[in-house]
Every structure is written in C-alpha cells, then in structure tokens.
Design an enzyme around this catalytic site. Structure first.
Site, PDB file in Angstrom:
ATOM      1  N   GLN A 133       0.827  -1.220   0.000  1.00  0.00           N
ATOM      2  CA  GLN A 133       0.000   0.000   0.000  1.00  0.00           C
ATOM      3  C   GLN A 133       0.861   1.270   0.000  1.00  0.00           C
ATOM      4  O   GLN A 133       0.536   2.237  -0.670  1.00  0.00           O
ATOM      5  CB  GLN A 133      -0.922   0.051   1.229  1.00  0.00           C
ATOM      6  N   ASP A 155     -10.376  -2.038   0.285  1.00  0.00           N
ATOM      7  CA  ASP A 155     -10.003  -2.193   1.694  1.00  0.00           C
ATOM      8  C   ASP A 155      -9.689  -0.859   2.364  1.00  0.00           C
ATOM      9  O   ASP A 155      -9.767  -0.743   3.574  1.00  0.00           O
ATOM     10  CB  ASP A 155      -8.808  -3.153   1.806  1.00  0.00           C
ATOM     11  N   GLU A 206     -14.468   1.219  -6.379  1.00  0.00           N
ATOM     12  CA  GLU A 206     -14.289  -0.208  -6.071  1.00  0.00           C
ATOM     13  C   GLU A 206     -15.530  -0.943  -6.550  1.00  0.00           C
ATOM     14  O   GLU A 206     -16.644  -0.496  -6.347  1.00  0.00           O
ATOM     15  CB  GLU A 206     -14.088  -0.367  -4.553  1.00  0.00           C
ATOM     16  N   GLY A 244     -14.464  -0.015 -12.353  1.00  0.00           N
ATOM     17  CA  GLY A 244     -13.484   1.027 -12.641  1.00  0.00           C
ATOM     18  C   GLY A 244     -13.389   1.375 -14.120  1.00  0.00           C
ATOM     19  O   GLY A 244     -13.074   2.512 -14.478  1.00  0.00           O
ATOM     20  N   ASP A 303      -5.226  -0.114  -7.877  1.00  0.00           N
ATOM     21  CA  ASP A 303      -4.946  -1.176  -6.901  1.00  0.00           C
ATOM     22  C   ASP A 303      -5.873  -2.331  -7.231  1.00  0.00           C
ATOM     23  O   ASP A 303      -6.939  -2.489  -6.655  1.00  0.00           O
ATOM     24  CB  ASP A 303      -5.202  -0.645  -5.491  1.00  0.00           C
ATOM     25  N   SER A 314      -6.964  -6.382  -8.412  1.00  0.00           N
ATOM     26  CA  SER A 314      -6.671  -7.797  -8.224  1.00  0.00           C
ATOM     27  C   SER A 314      -6.113  -8.367  -9.533  1.00  0.00           C
ATOM     28  O   SER A 314      -5.927  -7.651 -10.515  1.00  0.00           O
ATOM     29  CB  SER A 314      -7.914  -8.542  -7.723  1.00  0.00           C
ATOM     30  N   ASP A 315      -5.853  -9.672  -9.562  1.00  0.00           N
ATOM     31  CA  ASP A 315      -5.196 -10.281 -10.720  1.00  0.00           C
ATOM     32  C   ASP A 315      -6.156 -10.355 -11.916  1.00  0.00           C
ATOM     33  O   ASP A 315      -7.369 -10.322 -11.742  1.00  0.00           O
ATOM     34  CB  ASP A 315      -4.704 -11.681 -10.342  1.00  0.00           C
ATOM     35  N   TYR A 348       2.440 -12.307  -1.177  1.00  0.00           N
ATOM     36  CA  TYR A 348       1.999 -12.327  -2.573  1.00  0.00           C
ATOM     37  C   TYR A 348       2.793 -13.403  -3.319  1.00  0.00           C
ATOM     38  O   TYR A 348       3.926 -13.716  -2.938  1.00  0.00           O
ATOM     39  CB  TYR A 348       2.191 -10.954  -3.240  1.00  0.00           C
TER      40      TYR A 348
HETATM   41  N1  AAT Z   1      -5.167  -3.339  -1.398  1.00  0.00           N
HETATM   42  C1  AAT Z   1      -5.363  -4.737  -1.501  1.00  0.00           C
HETATM   43  C2  AAT Z   1      -4.880  -5.273  -2.749  1.00  0.00           C
HETATM   44  C3  AAT Z   1      -5.613  -5.599  -3.821  1.00  0.00           C
HETATM   45  S1  AAT Z   1      -7.248  -5.301  -3.763  1.00  0.00           S
HETATM   46  C4  AAT Z   1      -7.905  -5.291  -5.370  1.00  0.00           C
HETATM   47  C5  AAT Z   1      -9.348  -4.756  -5.366  1.00  0.00           C
HETATM   48  O1  AAT Z   1      -9.731  -4.519  -6.731  1.00  0.00           O
HETATM   49  C6  AAT Z   1     -10.421  -5.707  -4.800  1.00  0.00           C
HETATM   50  O2  AAT Z   1     -11.073  -5.072  -3.721  1.00  0.00           O
HETATM   51  C7  AAT Z   1     -11.375  -5.946  -5.979  1.00  0.00           C
HETATM   52  O3  AAT Z   1     -12.737  -6.088  -5.602  1.00  0.00           O
HETATM   53  C8  AAT Z   1     -11.146  -4.684  -6.806  1.00  0.00           C
HETATM   54  N2  AAT Z   1     -11.539  -4.776  -8.227  1.00  0.00           N
HETATM   55  C9  AAT Z   1     -11.394  -5.840  -9.055  1.00  0.00           C
HETATM   56  N3  AAT Z   1     -11.858  -5.557 -10.280  1.00  0.00           N
HETATM   57  C10 AAT Z   1     -12.313  -4.270 -10.251  1.00  0.00           C
HETATM   58  C11 AAT Z   1     -12.909  -3.413 -11.227  1.00  0.00           C
HETATM   59  N4  AAT Z   1     -13.139  -3.835 -12.471  1.00  0.00           N
HETATM   60  N5  AAT Z   1     -13.239  -2.154 -10.848  1.00  0.00           N
HETATM   61  C12 AAT Z   1     -13.003  -1.718  -9.579  1.00  0.00           C
HETATM   62  N6  AAT Z   1     -12.441  -2.498  -8.618  1.00  0.00           N
HETATM   63  C13 AAT Z   1     -12.096  -3.762  -8.947  1.00  0.00           C
HETATM   64  C14 AAT Z   1      -4.876  -6.200  -4.990  1.00  0.00           C
HETATM   65  C15 AAT Z   1      -4.201  -7.492  -4.637  1.00  0.00           C
HETATM   66  C16 AAT Z   1      -3.266  -8.035  -5.682  1.00  0.00           C
HETATM   67  C17 AAT Z   1      -3.078  -9.524  -5.539  1.00  0.00           C
HETATM   68  C18 AAT Z   1      -1.851 -10.031  -6.216  1.00  0.00           C
HETATM   69  N7  AAT Z   1      -1.838 -11.473  -6.357  1.00  0.00           N
END
Ligand code: AAT
Length: 291
Positions: free
Chosen positions: A65, A89, A109, A141, A159, A161-162, A228
């Site tokens: 973060q 988060d 989010e 997003g 930020d 996810s995968d 990670y």
């Molecule tokens: N700070 C914690 C790390 C993260 S969180 C990734 C966030 O992205 C999740 O809360 C998920 O719900 C959100 N998310 C996913 N897709 C979208 C979208 N299309 N629009 C908005 N938000 C979204 C990342 C961790 C990385 C893990 C590495 N292996």
C-alpha cells in the site's frame, strides 16, 4: 492441501502455492463478483482473500500500500486530485491521506462487500475512509473512467486484483487509454503489475501498451510482499505528455508522518527505497527495455 492451512492455488502460478496456518476463519461470503474470506493466521495477522487469492495481510500490507501510493504521489509536485481504482479495503486511501496537498480523493471499487468486510475486520486499513477528502463510488473502474472528464486527475492509482475475474479489463489497452485521457498533462498513473518471477508475459504486454499510450515516462518498479505469489509484486508507472516526470528521483518527499488520518508512521517507504524500486534484475530489464 494441508488441513488447518490456507494454500493459495491458482493457474496464474502453476506448480506452487504459498501456505499460511489458519487459527480461525472469521468471515466467509459470496458477493456479486467474488468469494470473500477473512481468516486469522498464526503469523501474518488477519488475511483478506478474494476468490482464493490473498489481497492483504495485516503484517505485510504496508509494503504494498505504501509503495503503490507514494511511488506516484512523491514523483510529482503538489498532487491535488487523486483517483483510486479497486483498493476497496481502504489502505491506499490511508496512504494518500499523508499528502497534505491533496484536495480530492475519489475511489471506485467494484465490490461493496470488500469495503464492508474491511471496515469490520481491518480497522487499521479501512481507517483511510475516515479522511473527509474521500468519496467512494461503488462500480466497475472501467465504466467509471470512461465517464471522467478529460484531464481531471493528477494521479490515478490502480490497486487491482489479478487479471482472472472482475479485474481482467484493468490490464487491457482500452483501460490504459481511458486512464491517460483522465489525467492532466504530466499526470501519473501507478498500476498493480504482477511479478517479474511469474508474469513476464503480462508485464511485457502492459509495458508495450503503455509505451504506445503514455508519451511521458514509462517505468517498472517492484517491492517485496512475502504473502503475494513469489514474494514480489511490481508496478507500472507512467506519465502523460506535459511537464516531465522523473519517477526515479522523487521531487515530493513525504516531509512529516503526522498529517495522515491514521497517525501511523510509514513502515516501509522512504526516498531511498523509492529510487531503488526501479532497479531491475538483468533478466527483467532486458525484456522491459526491449519493448
Ligand atoms: N489493497 C489490496 C490489494 C488488492 S485489492 C484489489 C481490489 O480490486 C479488490 O477489492 C477488488 O474487488 C477490486 N476490483 C477488481 N476488479 C475491479 C474493477 N473492475 N473495478 C473496480 N475495482 C475492482 C490487490 C491485490 C493483488 C493480488 C496479487 N496477487
């Protein structure tokens, strides 16, 4: 699978799975987008898991973060308007709140369950929401960015996810094009850009898209996050055409630790590690420089 342990198994890192010993499962739910789980681990504090993939642990979230936030925000003078995509988060919000020049913090989010669960189980992370500059939008997003007027933001932090699941489009070219549009000239973006040990092919694609789209600087940086996959994760940092940005030499150091919402000192980030984050192992540098 070892009984009493959580193992992070995914086709994105075939043949390996990092495991944490589970003390207690605290929450399990299914949102409209993903499975959400929180457990108490023996050695990393509480852990947030989405669709079987670790998003954060209390012990090492600082490394991710702080870096995803301060690498872009310390690279430009006086950031005022900041957009966070993902990051439900609240940890990135907590870090943005350290920057007193910032006037507006928008976050988009997709999953409101992530926000609710974080507020309940990760108060030291979700404290970011208490900053009065924060405005939360629940939605995708990709759609959110399309509707942003051109040139709105000084910085966008993705930020995400995968790229298996709701975040897939956040890794694709049209998304980067709308990020570039939403930034002012000389504005910066920092996106979660996976691991040099596992995902060079994904990184290659991101770099080649970004070199086409962002006419300022395009640089890859990385940090260590023990929980990670492979223990490291990287970031793509780009700036749009305009006032030039030298990501490797921060012009906007964080001068004090006490104007942030959490009153918590930085645990990981400093100006030296900022510069060091852009030094790449030779195998990665070769691929990234060739793009
Ligand atoms: N700070 C914690 C790390 C993260 S969180 C990734 C966030 O992205 C999740 O809360 C998920 O719900 C959100 N998310 C996913 N897709 C979208 C979208 N299309 N629009 C908005 N938000 C979204 C990342 C961790 C990385 C893990 C590495 N292996």
């Amino acid at each position: 699978v070892i009984p009493g342990w959580f193992s992070e198994i995914s086709p994105m890192w075939p043949g390996e799975a990092h495991s944490l010993k589970v003390e207690k499962i605290l929450f399990q739910g299914k949102s409209d987008y993903q499975n959400v789980m929180v457990f108490q681990s023996s050695t990393y504090g509480k852990v947030l898991v989405l669709d079987g993939v670790i998003q954060l642990t209390e012990r090492d979230e600082c490394a991710y973060q702080e870096m995803i936030t301060h690498l872009p925000l310390c690279s430009i003078p006086n950031p005022k308007k900041v957009l966070v995509i993902g990051g439900g988060d609240g940890g990135v919000l907590r870090e943005v709140s350290r920057h007193s020049s910032v006037e507006q913090i928008d976050i988009c989010e997709i999953d409101k369950m992530v926000v609710e669960v974080s507020k309940q189980y990760f108060p030291d992370v979700a404290i970011g929401y208490q900053d009065p500059r924060v405005k939360l939008h629940i939605g995708d997003g990709v759609a959110f960015l399309k509707a942003v007027p051109e040139g709105t933001y000084d910085a966008v932090i993705v930020d995400s996810s995968d790229p298996i699941g709701p975040a897939q489009e956040l890794f694709e070219k049209p998304f980067f094009e709308s990020v570039a549009r939403a930034l002012r000239p000389g504005g910066v973006v920092c996106t979660q850009a996976e691991s040099i040990w596992l995902h060079m092919h994904i990184i290659e694609d991101i770099v080649s898209n970004c070199r086409q789209i962002f006419k300022g600087s395009v640089n890859y940086a990385w940090t260590t996050v023990p929980t990670y996959p492979s223990g490291v994760i990287g970031f793509m940092l780009c700036s749009t055409e305009g006032p030039s940005v030298d990501f490797k030499h921060p012009v906007n150091p964080i001068d004090s630790n006490d104007n942030n919402i959490s009153k918590r000192p930085l645990k990981f980030y400093n100006s030296e590690i900022h510069t060091a984050a852009f030094c790449l192992p030779s195998f990665a540098r070769k691929v990234i420089d060739a793009k």
